[in-house]
Design an enzyme around this catalytic site. Structure first.
Site, PDB file in Angstrom:
ATOM      1  N   CYS A 108       0.796  -1.244   0.000  1.00 54.22           N
ATOM      2  CA  CYS A 108       0.000   0.000   0.000  1.00 54.22           C
ATOM      3  C   CYS A 108       0.825   1.288   0.000  1.00 54.22           C
ATOM      4  CB  CYS A 108      -0.957  -0.010   1.174  1.00 54.22           C
ATOM      5  SG  CYS A 108      -2.042  -1.436   1.114  1.00 54.22           S
ATOM      6  N   HIS A 243      -3.276   7.056   2.596  1.00 59.85           N
ATOM      7  CA  HIS A 243      -3.728   5.759   2.074  1.00 59.85           C
ATOM      8  C   HIS A 243      -5.158   5.505   2.553  1.00 59.85           C
ATOM      9  CE1 HIS A 243      -4.196   1.726   0.985  1.00 59.85           C
ATOM     10  NE2 HIS A 243      -3.876   1.186   2.144  1.00 59.85           N
ATOM     11  N   ASN A 273     -10.414  -0.066  -0.101  1.00 61.70           N
ATOM     12  CA  ASN A 273      -8.948   0.015  -0.068  1.00 61.70           C
ATOM     13  C   ASN A 273      -8.402  -0.511  -1.398  1.00 61.70           C
ATOM     14  OD1 ASN A 273      -6.218  -0.397   0.328  1.00 61.70           O
ATOM     15  ND2 ASN A 273      -6.435  -1.356   2.343  1.00 61.70           N
TER      16      ASN A 273
HETATM   17  N1  ACO Z   1     -18.849  -8.598   8.971  1.00 64.83           N
HETATM   18  C1  ACO Z   1     -19.362  -8.837  10.192  1.00 64.83           C
HETATM   19  N2  ACO Z   1     -18.602  -9.173  11.261  1.00 64.83           N
HETATM   20  C2  ACO Z   1     -17.279  -9.239  11.069  1.00 64.83           C
HETATM   21  C3  ACO Z   1     -16.677  -8.991   9.820  1.00 64.83           C
HETATM   22  C4  ACO Z   1     -17.528  -8.648   8.736  1.00 64.83           C
HETATM   23  N3  ACO Z   1     -17.055  -8.392   7.517  1.00 64.83           N
HETATM   24  N4  ACO Z   1     -15.344  -9.116   9.940  1.00 64.83           N
HETATM   25  C5  ACO Z   1     -15.091  -9.432  11.224  1.00 64.83           C
HETATM   26  N5  ACO Z   1     -16.275  -9.521  11.911  1.00 64.83           N
HETATM   27  C6  ACO Z   1     -16.471  -9.810  13.308  1.00 64.83           C
HETATM   28  C7  ACO Z   1     -15.293 -10.522  13.935  1.00 64.83           C
HETATM   29  O1  ACO Z   1     -15.395 -11.902  13.709  1.00 64.83           O
HETATM   30  C8  ACO Z   1     -15.462 -10.154  15.420  1.00 64.83           C
HETATM   31  O2  ACO Z   1     -16.435 -11.008  15.945  1.00 64.83           O
HETATM   32  P1  ACO Z   1     -16.318 -11.542  17.474  1.00 64.83           P
HETATM   33  O3  ACO Z   1     -16.340 -10.313  18.324  1.00 64.83           O
HETATM   34  O4  ACO Z   1     -17.528 -12.404  17.614  1.00 64.83           O
HETATM   35  O5  ACO Z   1     -15.024 -12.274  17.550  1.00 64.83           O
HETATM   36  C9  ACO Z   1     -16.086  -8.771  15.375  1.00 64.83           C
HETATM   37  O6  ACO Z   1     -16.592  -8.601  14.032  1.00 64.83           O
HETATM   38  C10 ACO Z   1     -15.141  -7.643  15.718  1.00 64.83           C
HETATM   39  O7  ACO Z   1     -13.987  -7.772  14.970  1.00 64.83           O
HETATM   40  P2  ACO Z   1     -12.776  -6.824  15.260  1.00 64.83           P
HETATM   41  O8  ACO Z   1     -11.553  -7.389  14.642  1.00 64.83           O
HETATM   42  O9  ACO Z   1     -12.745  -6.452  16.681  1.00 64.83           O
HETATM   43  O10 ACO Z   1     -13.208  -5.500  14.462  1.00 64.83           O
HETATM   44  P3  ACO Z   1     -12.414  -4.169  14.349  1.00 64.83           P
HETATM   45  O11 ACO Z   1     -13.201  -3.095  14.981  1.00 64.83           O
HETATM   46  O12 ACO Z   1     -10.989  -4.309  14.753  1.00 64.83           O
HETATM   47  O13 ACO Z   1     -12.440  -3.921  12.772  1.00 64.83           O
HETATM   48  C11 ACO Z   1     -11.100  -4.138  10.787  1.00 64.83           C
HETATM   49  C12 ACO Z   1     -11.851  -4.862  11.895  1.00 64.83           C
HETATM   50  C13 ACO Z   1     -12.094  -3.323   9.990  1.00 64.83           C
HETATM   51  C14 ACO Z   1     -10.438  -5.165   9.884  1.00 64.83           C
HETATM   52  C15 ACO Z   1     -10.062  -3.199  11.412  1.00 64.83           C
HETATM   53  O14 ACO Z   1      -9.298  -3.897  12.361  1.00 64.83           O
HETATM   54  C16 ACO Z   1      -9.148  -2.593  10.379  1.00 64.83           C
HETATM   55  O15 ACO Z   1      -9.563  -1.809   9.560  1.00 64.83           O
HETATM   56  N6  ACO Z   1      -7.855  -2.899  10.428  1.00 64.83           N
HETATM   57  C17 ACO Z   1      -6.910  -2.377   9.461  1.00 64.83           C
HETATM   58  C18 ACO Z   1      -7.047  -3.055   8.152  1.00 64.83           C
HETATM   59  C19 ACO Z   1      -6.201  -2.390   7.119  1.00 64.83           C
HETATM   60  O16 ACO Z   1      -6.094  -1.196   7.074  1.00 64.83           O
HETATM   61  N7  ACO Z   1      -5.585  -3.137   6.286  1.00 64.83           N
HETATM   62  C20 ACO Z   1      -4.788  -2.496   5.305  1.00 64.83           C
HETATM   63  C21 ACO Z   1      -3.899  -3.428   4.820  1.00 64.83           C
HETATM   64  S1  ACO Z   1      -3.858  -3.389   3.100  1.00 64.83           S
HETATM   65  C22 ACO Z   1      -2.328  -3.849   2.602  1.00 64.83           C
HETATM   66  O17 ACO Z   1      -1.348  -3.398   3.069  1.00 64.83           O
HETATM   67  C23 ACO Z   1      -2.292  -4.916   1.559  1.00 64.83           C
END
Ligand code: ACO
Length: 316
Positions: A108, A243, A273
């Protein structure tokens, strides 16, 4: 370095959050509140190369240049359906350029790294007109049974043509080796000498919370250092082109640095993204909306797998 033309291209297929509920146990509400994403564009009958060519051609047209006038093409790309030749080689032939070209694979943060390399080429006089391109199809590195990652991404390409004569005020690139928080393994052909279990292919793995934490903390700090080093304040900067991974990450960086919402334009709600293409697409949208004037200070800052961050400060 001076930006003299920008371009971008996106797939025609708009995929809403509701459409994703067909494939996963997810909801529009979950995706919006956790990420800010409402829709994304996903490749269907076009290829990533088509997008890369369109974005490049638009940037060249905006710059008023012919492809033959380019001295270099630098492309940021993580995956496409060719391992080789590089994406830049394919684009070079398609647009009718004859210059050397190469790809970089920094996930990214790639567009910012590519811009910084272009600046070095211009500084040494090795090249005078460079096409900097980012083309990514991250929807193809997700495992489409995993809701945690598949809902986050979209495909797209963005490009900028750069030349000498501007003011590139500074840049900071960092890498903190961490292969655990965000990775994807390639499928490799087995050899008769392979020891079982050594090479394992794997779709994208992401420790979302850890990536979130690292993104907010490293990007915020790097931008602060960059402004401090170059003697600038947040209020001097017209736009922070960050980003576009997650609206909450962008808001977290904004909270740390300060400034107004207008200084942090976003496209993540529309396109998801798009990996390294996101900053290039955002830049092009700002330019085409006449939102950036010559002389405005802009920061571009990206983060991603590595863990890498790249930030630059320049006058548009
Ligand atoms: N729909 C519904 N529920 C979901 C989903 C979904 N798509 N995905 C995860 N959940 C659930 C999980 O299973 C979890 O359930 P549980 O509490 O029963 O275990 C719950 O939702 C909460 O999950 P969290 O991981 O706590 O959610 P969080 O608030 O951390 O958000 C997210 C997750 C959106 C992925 C966040 O952590 C994030 O944006 N992280 C950064 C990602 C990013 O920027 N990546 C870039 C990399 S790109 C690159 O470099 C190639």
């Amino acid at each position: 370095m001076k930006i003299i033309g920008t371009g971008s291209a996106l797939p025609k297929k708009v995929v809403t959050n509701d459409m994703l509920t067909e494939f996963f146990d997810t909801s529009d509400e979950w995706i919006r509140t956790r990420t800010g994403i409402e829709t994304r564009r996903i490749l269907t009958d076009e290829s990533l190369l088509d997008l890369a060519i369109s974005a490049s051609q638009r940037a060249l047209d905006a710059a008023g240049l012919k492809a033959e006038e380019l001295d270099y093409i630098i492309c940021s790309n993580v995956n496409n359906n060719y391992v080789y030749p590089s994406m830049s080689c394919m684009v070079q032939g398609a647009i009718g350029a004859t210059c050397p070209c190469f790809d970089i694979r920094i996930a990214c943060a790639g567009f910012v790294y590519a811009m910084d390399i272009a600046e070095s080429f211009l500084q040494t006089g090795r090249a005078h007109k460079i096409l900097v391109l980012a083309a990514e199809e991250p929807t193809r590195f997700c495992h489409w049974k995993q809701r945690e990652t598949s809902v986050l991404f979209g495909d797209g390409a963005g490009a900028a043509v750069v030349t000498e004569g501007g003011e590139y005020l500074g840049a900071r690139m960092t890498t903190i080796s961490n292969t655990e928080v965000l990775f994807q393994r390639n499928r490799l052909e087995p050899t008769p000498f392979e020891v079982e279990g050594v090479y394992v292919d794997h779709p994208m793995v992401m420790q979302g919370r850890e990536v979130f934490r690292m993104a907010v903390s490293s990007c915020s700090k790097e931008i602060s250092y960059l402004l401090e080093e170059t003697g600038h304040k947040v209020s001097d900067v017209k736009y922070f082109l960050l980003h576009q991974a997650n609206m909450r990450i962008i808001k977290g960086i904004e909270q740390y640095l300060g400034g107004t919402d207008e200084q942090y334009p976003t496209t993540v709600q529309k396109y998801g993204n798009t990996s390294s293409a996101s900053i290039a697409i955002l830049l092009d949208e700002q330019v085409r909306a006449n939102a950036i004037d010559r002389g405005d200070l802009i920061v571009m800052s990206g983060f991603g797998s590595g863990f890498t961050t790249g930030s630059l400060l320049m006058k548009y």
